[in-house]
Design an enzyme around this catalytic site. Structure first.
Site, PDB file in Angstrom:
ATOM      1  N   GLY A 114       0.825  -1.208   0.000  1.00 19.27           N
ATOM      2  CA  GLY A 114       0.000   0.000   0.000  1.00 19.27           C
ATOM      3  C   GLY A 114       0.860   1.260   0.000  1.00 19.27           C
ATOM      4  N   HIS A 445      -5.957 -20.803  47.449  1.00 19.92           N
ATOM      5  CA  HIS A 445      -4.798 -21.549  47.954  1.00 19.92           C
ATOM      6  C   HIS A 445      -4.856 -22.984  47.449  1.00 19.92           C
ATOM      7  CE1 HIS A 445      -1.616 -22.808  50.637  1.00 19.92           C
ATOM      8  NE2 HIS A 445      -2.384 -23.859  50.974  1.00 19.92           N
TER       9      HIS A 445
HETATM   10  P1  FAD Z   1       3.591  -5.644  12.571  1.00 22.15           P
HETATM   11  O1  FAD Z   1       3.173  -6.825  13.353  1.00 22.15           O
HETATM   12  O2  FAD Z   1       5.028  -5.493  12.252  1.00 22.15           O
HETATM   13  O3  FAD Z   1       2.751  -5.681  11.229  1.00 22.15           O
HETATM   14  C1  FAD Z   1       2.947  -4.783  10.189  1.00 22.15           C
HETATM   15  C2  FAD Z   1       2.368  -5.369   8.917  1.00 22.15           C
HETATM   16  O4  FAD Z   1       2.341  -4.352   7.929  1.00 22.15           O
HETATM   17  C3  FAD Z   1       3.193  -6.510   8.329  1.00 22.15           C
HETATM   18  O5  FAD Z   1       2.346  -7.610   8.059  1.00 22.15           O
HETATM   19  C4  FAD Z   1       3.771  -5.932   7.028  1.00 22.15           C
HETATM   20  O6  FAD Z   1       3.912  -6.896   6.023  1.00 22.15           O
HETATM   21  C5  FAD Z   1       2.697  -4.922   6.675  1.00 22.15           C
HETATM   22  N1  FAD Z   1       3.162  -3.836   5.820  1.00 22.15           N
HETATM   23  C6  FAD Z   1       4.232  -3.013   6.000  1.00 22.15           C
HETATM   24  N2  FAD Z   1       4.288  -2.080   5.036  1.00 22.15           N
HETATM   25  C7  FAD Z   1       3.238  -2.319   4.224  1.00 22.15           C
HETATM   26  C8  FAD Z   1       2.746  -1.678   3.053  1.00 22.15           C
HETATM   27  N3  FAD Z   1       3.330  -0.594   2.545  1.00 22.15           N
HETATM   28  N4  FAD Z   1       1.654  -2.215   2.456  1.00 22.15           N
HETATM   29  C9  FAD Z   1       1.028  -3.302   2.958  1.00 22.15           C
HETATM   30  N5  FAD Z   1       1.437  -3.929   4.077  1.00 22.15           N
HETATM   31  C10 FAD Z   1       2.511  -3.438   4.708  1.00 22.15           C
HETATM   32  N6  FAD Z   1       5.430  -8.523  21.271  1.00 22.15           N
HETATM   33  C11 FAD Z   1       4.703  -8.941  22.326  1.00 22.15           C
HETATM   34  O7  FAD Z   1       3.854  -8.184  22.808  1.00 22.15           O
HETATM   35  N7  FAD Z   1       4.867 -10.183  22.864  1.00 22.15           N
HETATM   36  C12 FAD Z   1       5.788 -11.041  22.387  1.00 22.15           C
HETATM   37  O8  FAD Z   1       5.910 -12.155  22.890  1.00 22.15           O
HETATM   38  C13 FAD Z   1       6.589 -10.634  21.295  1.00 22.15           C
HETATM   39  N8  FAD Z   1       7.511 -11.458  20.777  1.00 22.15           N
HETATM   40  C14 FAD Z   1       8.257 -11.054  19.699  1.00 22.15           C
HETATM   41  C15 FAD Z   1       9.231 -11.917  19.216  1.00 22.15           C
HETATM   42  C16 FAD Z   1      10.006 -11.547  18.138  1.00 22.15           C
HETATM   43  C17 FAD Z   1      11.044 -12.495  17.612  1.00 22.15           C
HETATM   44  C18 FAD Z   1       9.783 -10.284  17.519  1.00 22.15           C
HETATM   45  C19 FAD Z   1      10.575  -9.885  16.323  1.00 22.15           C
HETATM   46  C20 FAD Z   1       8.824  -9.416  17.999  1.00 22.15           C
HETATM   47  C21 FAD Z   1       8.058  -9.791  19.118  1.00 22.15           C
HETATM   48  N9  FAD Z   1       7.095  -8.945  19.664  1.00 22.15           N
HETATM   49  C22 FAD Z   1       6.369  -9.347  20.744  1.00 22.15           C
HETATM   50  C23 FAD Z   1       6.828  -7.604  19.100  1.00 22.15           C
HETATM   51  C24 FAD Z   1       5.565  -7.649  18.227  1.00 22.15           C
HETATM   52  O9  FAD Z   1       5.756  -8.590  17.203  1.00 22.15           O
HETATM   53  C25 FAD Z   1       5.289  -6.272  17.635  1.00 22.15           C
HETATM   54  O10 FAD Z   1       5.222  -5.316  18.664  1.00 22.15           O
HETATM   55  C26 FAD Z   1       3.962  -6.259  16.878  1.00 22.15           C
HETATM   56  O11 FAD Z   1       3.969  -7.203  15.840  1.00 22.15           O
HETATM   57  C27 FAD Z   1       3.677  -4.872  16.297  1.00 22.15           C
HETATM   58  O12 FAD Z   1       2.463  -4.902  15.630  1.00 22.15           O
HETATM   59  P2  FAD Z   1       2.139  -3.898  14.421  1.00 22.15           P
HETATM   60  O13 FAD Z   1       0.743  -4.207  14.029  1.00 22.15           O
HETATM   61  O14 FAD Z   1       2.474  -2.523  14.814  1.00 22.15           O
HETATM   62  O15 FAD Z   1       3.157  -4.285  13.257  1.00 22.15           O
END
Ligand code: FAD
Ligand code: NAI
Length: 466
Positions: A114, A445
């Protein structure tokens, strides 16, 4: 095609925002560039890492805990391929669930990247390069974050890996060197240590998990060292020589000084994550970023351009899935004219190691720095009946309460199941509750949660079992 709301990205922020907006009667579409929904969290983050933590913890228990309970299952044999399948099935089930929820809530889905093509316009470019332009009243940017790179070190996701590669190794490395003693380093370091790797963690600062309550971090480090972790604190990695069969990692004191070389089979770079805004066309659209490249928003998630909002990892605040989800709900409610709100003072955070580490609210260091007078109540799991009988006595509960009002300002737990137990403190804090409220609440408990009650009693120096 015209919508009330288009959400770009289907991670925990984006998909939850879309569902809440649809519940509130909006015509909603989502755009996702990955082949599957769910973002970092479901595909390469929270879910696969927790699957491997769960499986590797059971693996270790067979050898170390079960014999103490009179269960002799012999020496466990690792079938890493099967463990990876177990992980992938968990991911698959979860990402399919998001597709189901989109259908159930009549949310339209568009596959492709997007780009904001102007006010109220989102251009979607699919894998074949075909584009279409959608019209919308509002846009929510939920594009998340990406791995932070270490200058001069090329991640090949085979021998020098990010968290993504560390979730898919095809054999247990003899020696794993982790750069960064943060959440990813310690969770994924735990997975591979349990399966047989020798794990060394190189951390720039002189402590692990910066931001966590200092006393909890010290106890956590001691426990991890007992498990076999080696920490090199106050050190930085300056280069990795990958010419030979073994990786030669150059490290030196963070403040400068004598360099040394450490050998490793795999290096995991886990030094944080950076906001992901590539290809969104933010500059052309006039959407302002902050000094760290995050989309700048006000208290209502509005960006510098009318009708464009942002949530989750791509904006300021802790990079946590539930923080992104909360913001997703809040912005949908704001768009529907309601009073959507995220309370940043009560966002729990959990490290899913063994023992787990969980916290909510202020640390002792933060309270000291802010000049807030507080009382501390602590209770060790060694004095908790259930922990004793289960032989999981590592750790303690720590409650911080305002010295004048007794209001709970922070709760920190290190111990088995801490990630489940932290929520009673979170609910209490959301309602502005006092340590005495917690202390006077009858707890079943024998449960580990009784340690939370006892820590609350200890704030007034009247713990019963200590
Ligand atoms: P994201 O989950 O990063 O999603 C963003 C989405 O946008 C992606 O699917 C991407 O493909 C899409 N996207 C990007 N640009 C575009 C575009 N231009 N057009 C269309 N689509 C696009 N957090 C926790 O709370 N608990 C945990 O246990 C935890 N474990 C983790 C373990 C690991 C190894 C990692 C790397 C992270 C972990 N996190 C955890 C952090 C968590 O994954 C993130 O905080 C969370 O995913 C953020 O959500 P979001 O919706 O902001 O972004
Ligand atoms: P992090 O921010 O938790 O830790 C990074 C660590 O690397 C810090 O201790 C930092 O001081 C250190 N560091 C930075 N540069 C360094 C260098 N050059 N050399 C040595 N050390 C260096 O980041 P991490 O672990 O990569 O995780 C990223 C994000 O993902 C976190 O913000 C976290 O919130 C989220 N996450 C959450 C999980 C959970 O909630 N259980 C699990 C995994 C990730």
């Amino acid at each position: 095609m015209s919508f009330d709301l288009i959400v770009i990205g289907t991670g925990p922020g984006g998909y939850v925002c879309a569902i809440r907006a649809a519940q509130l009667g909006m015509k909603v579409a989502v755009v996702e560039k990955n082949p599957t929904f769910g973002g970092t969290c479901l595909n390469v983050g929270c879910i696969p890492s927790k699957a491997l933590l769960q499986a590797s913890e059971r693996f270790e228990e067979v050898a170390h805990l079960l014999p103490k309970m009179g269960i002799n299952a012999g020496t466990p044999k690792l079938d890493l391929a099967a463990m990876m399948t177990f992980k992938s099935e968990g991911v698959d089930g979860n990402v399919k669930g998001i597709g189901f929820l989109f259908k159930k809530n009549k949310i339209e889905t568009f596959a492709g990247t997007g780009r904001i093509a102007g006010p109220g316009k989102v251009e979607v470019k699919d894998a074949s390069g075909k584009t279409q332009t959608l019209e919308t009243k509002n846009i929510v940017i939920a594009t998340g974050s990406d791995v932070a790179k270490l200058k001069g070190i090329e991640i090949d996701e085979k021998r020098i890996v990010s968290s993504t590669g560390a979730l898919t190794l095809d054999k247990v490395p003899g020696r794993l060197l982790v750069v960064g003693a943060g959440v990813i380093g310690l969770e994924l370091g735990s997975v591979w240590r349990r399966l047989g790797a020798q794990v060394t963690v190189v951390e720039f600062l002189d402590r692990i998990i910066p931001g966590m309550d200092g006393e909890i971090a010290k106890s956590f480090q001691r426990i991890l060292e007992k498990q076999g972790f080696t920490f090199k604190l106050g050190m930085k990695v300056t280069g990795v020589d990958s010419a030979g069969k073994t990786l030669k990692v150059q490290i030196e004191p963070a403040a400068g000084g004598k360099a040394e070389t450490v050998e490793a089979d795999v290096v995991l770079v886990a030094i944080g994550r950076v906001p992901y805004t590539e290809g969104l066309g933010l500059k052309e659209a006039g959407v302002a970023l902050d000094e760290r490249g995050r989309v700048k928003t006000d208290n209502h998630f509005a960006t510098s351009v009318k009708g464009i909002y942002a949530i989750g990892d791509v904006i300021a605040g802790p990079m946590l899935a539930h923080k992104a989800e909360d913001e997703g709900v809040a912005v949908a409610e704001i768009l529907a004219g309601q009073a959507g709100h995220t309370n940043y003072d009560v966002i729990p955070s959990v490290i899913y190691t063994a023992p787990e580490v969980a916290s909510v609210g202020k640390t002792e260091e933060e309270l000291k720095q802010a000049g807030v007078a507080y009382n501390v109540g602590k209770f060790p799991f060694t004095a908790n009946a259930r922990a004793k009988v289960n032989q999981t006595t590592d750790g303690f509960v720590k409650i911080l309460a305002d010295a004048k009002t007794d209001r709970v300002l922070g709760a920190h737990i290190i111990g088995a199941e801490a990630g489940e137990m932290i929520h009673e403190a979170a609910v209490l804090m959301e309602f502005g509750g006092a340590a005495e409220d917690l202390a006077r609440t009858c707890h079943a408990h024998p449960t580990r949660s009784e340690a939370v009650k006892e820590a609350a009693l200890a704030v007034a120096k009247r713990a019963i079992h200590m």
